[in-house]
Design a protein around this motif. Structure first.
Motif, short mmCIF file in Angstrom:
data_model
loop_
_atom_site.label_atom_id
_atom_site.label_comp_id
_atom_site.label_asym_id
_atom_site.label_seq_id
_atom_site.Cartn_x
_atom_site.Cartn_y
_atom_site.Cartn_z
N PRO A 15 24.27 -5.80 61.22
CA PRO A 15 24.69 -6.17 62.70
C PRO A 15 23.99 -7.34 63.25
O PRO A 15 24.58 -8.05 64.18
N GLU A 16 22.95 -7.92 62.39
CA GLU A 16 22.48 -9.28 62.95
C GLU A 16 23.46 -10.38 62.95
O GLU A 16 23.17 -11.56 63.36
N GLU A 17 24.36 -10.24 61.61
CA GLU A 17 25.35 -11.31 61.68
C GLU A 17 26.71 -11.07 62.40
O GLU A 17 27.27 -12.16 62.32
N THR A 18 26.96 -9.75 62.87
CA THR A 18 28.16 -9.64 63.49
C THR A 18 28.36 -10.64 64.82
O THR A 18 29.48 -10.95 64.93
N PRO A 19 27.41 -10.89 65.77
CA PRO A 19 27.47 -11.89 66.68
C PRO A 19 28.34 -12.90 66.06
O PRO A 19 28.91 -13.79 66.66
N SER A 153 36.17 -28.51 64.33
CA SER A 153 35.31 -29.57 65.15
C SER A 153 34.73 -28.57 66.38
O SER A 153 33.48 -28.98 66.90
N ASP A 154 35.33 -27.93 66.99
CA ASP A 154 35.01 -26.97 68.17
C ASP A 154 33.54 -26.26 67.60
O ASP A 154 32.75 -25.66 68.60
N LEU A 155 33.85 -25.61 66.55
CA LEU A 155 32.66 -24.87 66.02
C LEU A 155 31.34 -25.87 65.57
O LEU A 155 30.60 -25.37 64.92
N SER A 156 31.68 -27.10 65.78
CA SER A 156 30.67 -27.94 65.57
C SER A 156 30.09 -28.07 63.91
O SER A 156 29.01 -28.10 63.71
N LEU A 157 31.13 -28.00 63.11
CA LEU A 157 30.98 -27.89 61.75
C LEU A 157 30.83 -29.46 61.15
O LEU A 157 31.37 -30.31 61.48
N PRO A 158 29.77 -29.56 60.23
CA PRO A 158 29.28 -30.90 59.81
C PRO A 158 30.28 -31.40 58.99
O PRO A 158 30.67 -30.72 57.88
N ASP A 159 30.36 -32.71 58.73
CA ASP A 159 30.84 -33.49 57.83
C ASP A 159 32.26 -33.28 57.34
O ASP A 159 32.39 -32.99 56.04
N LEU A 160 32.99 -32.92 58.27
CA LEU A 160 34.61 -32.56 57.71
C LEU A 160 35.42 -33.82 57.42
O LEU A 160 35.20 -34.94 57.85
N THR A 161 36.29 -33.42 56.25
CA THR A 161 37.11 -34.59 55.86
C THR A 161 38.49 -33.74 55.52
O THR A 161 38.59 -32.86 54.99
N LEU A 162 39.65 -34.41 56.27
CA LEU A 162 40.79 -33.97 55.96
C LEU A 162 41.52 -34.51 54.78
O LEU A 162 41.63 -35.78 54.98
N GLU A 163 41.85 -34.04 53.86
CA GLU A 163 42.59 -34.66 52.96
C GLU A 163 43.83 -34.02 52.96
O GLU A 163 44.19 -32.97 53.24
N ILE A 164 44.68 -34.94 52.51
CA ILE A 164 46.20 -34.68 52.58
C ILE A 164 47.06 -35.39 51.55
O ILE A 164 46.54 -36.54 51.15
N ASN A 165 48.16 -34.68 51.21
CA ASN A 165 49.09 -35.33 50.15
C ASN A 165 50.52 -34.67 50.50
O ASN A 165 50.81 -33.89 51.19
N SER A 166 51.35 -35.29 49.78
CA SER A 166 52.90 -34.85 49.98
C SER A 166 53.05 -34.27 48.32
O SER A 166 52.90 -35.15 47.46
N VAL A 311 32.78 -20.92 56.96
CA VAL A 311 32.80 -21.52 58.21
C VAL A 311 31.36 -20.98 58.65
O VAL A 311 30.58 -21.69 59.36
N SER A 312 31.28 -19.59 58.37
CA SER A 312 29.67 -18.97 58.71
C SER A 312 28.68 -19.63 58.23
O SER A 312 27.78 -19.85 58.72
N LEU A 313 28.71 -20.33 56.76
CA LEU A 313 27.77 -20.93 56.14
C LEU A 313 27.38 -22.04 56.94
O LEU A 313 26.41 -22.42 56.77
N MET A 314 28.48 -22.57 57.35
CA MET A 314 28.33 -24.00 57.97
C MET A 314 28.03 -24.21 59.46
O MET A 314 27.50 -25.11 59.98
N LEU A 315 28.19 -23.03 59.90
CA LEU A 315 28.12 -22.92 61.64
C LEU A 315 26.72 -23.08 61.89
O LEU A 315 25.74 -22.72 61.50
N PRO A 316 26.43 -23.92 62.74
CA PRO A 316 24.88 -24.60 63.31
C PRO A 316 24.44 -23.05 63.90
O PRO A 316 25.07 -22.28 64.39
N GLY A 317 23.16 -22.99 63.36
CA GLY A 317 22.36 -21.61 63.75
C GLY A 317 22.27 -21.37 65.14
O GLY A 317 22.56 -20.01 65.53
N THR A 318 22.47 -22.35 66.24
CA THR A 318 22.30 -21.89 67.46
C THR A 318 23.37 -21.60 68.10
O THR A 318 23.72 -21.20 69.10
#
Ligand code: HAM
Length: 421
Positions: A15-19, A153-166, A311-318
């Motif tokens: 229950p503490e984690e569901t919010p 980005s809206d979730l404020s996850l830190p240090d994101l890199t988009l890697e792309i290939n064809s 995502v949850s691991l990276m989500l800022p605590g606040t």
């Protein structure tokens, strides 16, 4: 008696984690709807053949990670390891291609892979995924990537890199394979046993191996992107130009070959240095041949999935503060007080107010202790004396300020106070 524990790599979300989870899921839903995706709910298990045919029989997922079991009649069933195959199956089975295209679906739910559990890698994990059917336009690729990037980005996850290939067309890959194999056979002695095996089954996956020696050996491997057909090259260039136009930064990664066989053309992954070894938060790509491979018409498609544990691991605590559990604690005691308390609780809840009571407490003192623990905002004190007079005492548990209010019509009175606050 021995306690029966949960399965390794399969976690409870307490229950503490569901919010936190609701916060992430709400954001995913909001962004998906904003981009015109509609929710689809597909089954947790399917015929094994669906995953074998779509993901590919020589992939790690199909070879060693699926939870597969016989049904009572012996038919082989599998817990879904991902959501694309099921969504495509539903798209074909319900003849959705007969309706106007494009059609865009999203899903949120558990997936199952028998992997070695570690931080961010589970055997039951959750994905938010999207699948867009019906257009081969590179702007659809850009749109899917943009949705993923904007959400994270809206979730404020830190240090994101988009890697792309064809990955080019299937013809491009057929033409590239002997070129890659010629290179790999010169390096064979430096490759791990798994990569040597993959040279025969799925040589592109050698480029994706994480073993340092293999990475060093394939550093100067010929790039698939240098061997694209003009159409595939143009498609890729248009995707990159589109990303630049909406200011989404990317890094070209010629090693990004993905672990599922259905991809063609654009493939992408969003990684973060905050995740350690399991650094992909979300990933996807185009899969123009899959609808046909699974018995449907020729319908191009593109999509991605995000790992919600990551995502949850990276989500800022606040980001997702826990909401106030209950608003009112009904401290009903004494014979009459308890009787009226039962009715009052019901009335409060029926007007939509959250209310609770610890039925074990029989004195005012015990109730007040429980009320403080409950983190409620108010206590409603209702003993025999109050019940007899037809009143209650409303106590603000923070300021300790009290007021007397009539019992009759109390629920609607408190409800109207909330509305006018
Ligand atoms: P995938 O790369 O296999 O792609 O998985 C997508 C994401 O799911 C990964 O980036 C990761 O965040 C998460 N994930 C995968 N395995 C695990 C695990 N064992 N534990 C925790 N998280 C995990 C797909 O599944 C494709 N169906 C994506 C897609 C949709 N492509 C087109 N449409």
């Amino acid at each position: 008696m021995d306690m029966i524990k949960g399965i390794k790599g399969v976690k409870d979300i307490l229950p503490e984690e569901t919010p936190r989870w609701r916060f992430i899921e709400d954001a995913a839903r909001r962004w998906a709807l904003c981009y015109g995706y509609q929710e689809i709910r597909i089954p947790i298990f399917e015929f094994t053949a669906l995953f074998a045919r779509s993901i590919g029989t020589t992939t790690d997922i199909v070879e060693k990670e699926m939870y597969t079991f016989p049904d009572r009649d012996g038919t082989s069933l599998t817990l879904r390891p991902e959501g694309t195959a099921g969504t495509v199956r539903a798209f074909i089975e319900h003849n959705r291609a007969a309706d106007p295209l494009p059609q865009k679906y999203f899903y949120i739910g558990p997936m199952f892979r028998h992997e070695r559990p570690q931080a961010g890698r589970l055997r039951q994990f959750h994905q938010f995924g999207v699948e867009s059917f019906g257009t081969s336009d590179p702007r659809a690729d850009v749109e899917a990537i943009a949705l993923l990037w904007r959400l994270l980005s809206d979730l404020s996850l830190p240090d994101l890199t988009l890697e792309i290939n064809s990955l080019g067309s299937s013809g491009d890959r057929v033409a590239y394979k002997p070129i890659l194999l010629a290179f790999l056979s010169q390096q064979e002695s430096h490759l791990c046993a798994n990569c040597r095996r993959r040279m025969e089954t799925n040589p592109l996956r050698v480029l994706d191996c994480k073993v340092p020696d293999c990475r060093a050996a394939t550093e100067s491997a010929p790039k698939l992107t240098d061997h694209l057909s003009p159409e595939a090259r143009t498609h890729f260039d248009q995707v990159l130009t589109g990303l630049a136009a909406i200011e989404i930064p990317y890094r070209l990664n010629p090693r990004l070959v993905r672990g599922l066989d259905y991809y063609c053309l654009t493939s992408f992954e969003i990684t973060s240095t905050h995740l350690g070894a399991q650094n992909a938060v979300g990933a996807g790509g185009r899969y123009d041949g899959l609808v046909e491979t699974l018995g449907g018409p020729s319908v191009p498609a593109v999509g991605f999935a995000v790992g919600l544990e990551r995502v949850s691991l990276m989500l800022p605590g606040t980001a997702a503060s826990s909401s106030h559990d209950s608003f009112y604690y009904v401290a009903a005691f004494g014979e009459e007080g308890s009787k009226f308390g039962l009715v009052l609780l019901d009335e409060l809840r029926r007007v939509g107010l959250s209310a609770q009571c610890d039925y074990r407490a029989s004195t005012l003192k015990a109730h007040l202790r429980q009320a403080d623990r409950s983190k409620c905002r108010y206590a409603i004190l209702l003993g025999d004396d109050e019940a007899g007079r037809g009143f209650v005492i409303l106590r603000n548990l923070e300021s300790k300020v009290q007021e007397e209010l009539p019992l009759v019509g109390l629920a609607s009175l408190l409800h109207s106070r909330i509305l006018t606050r």
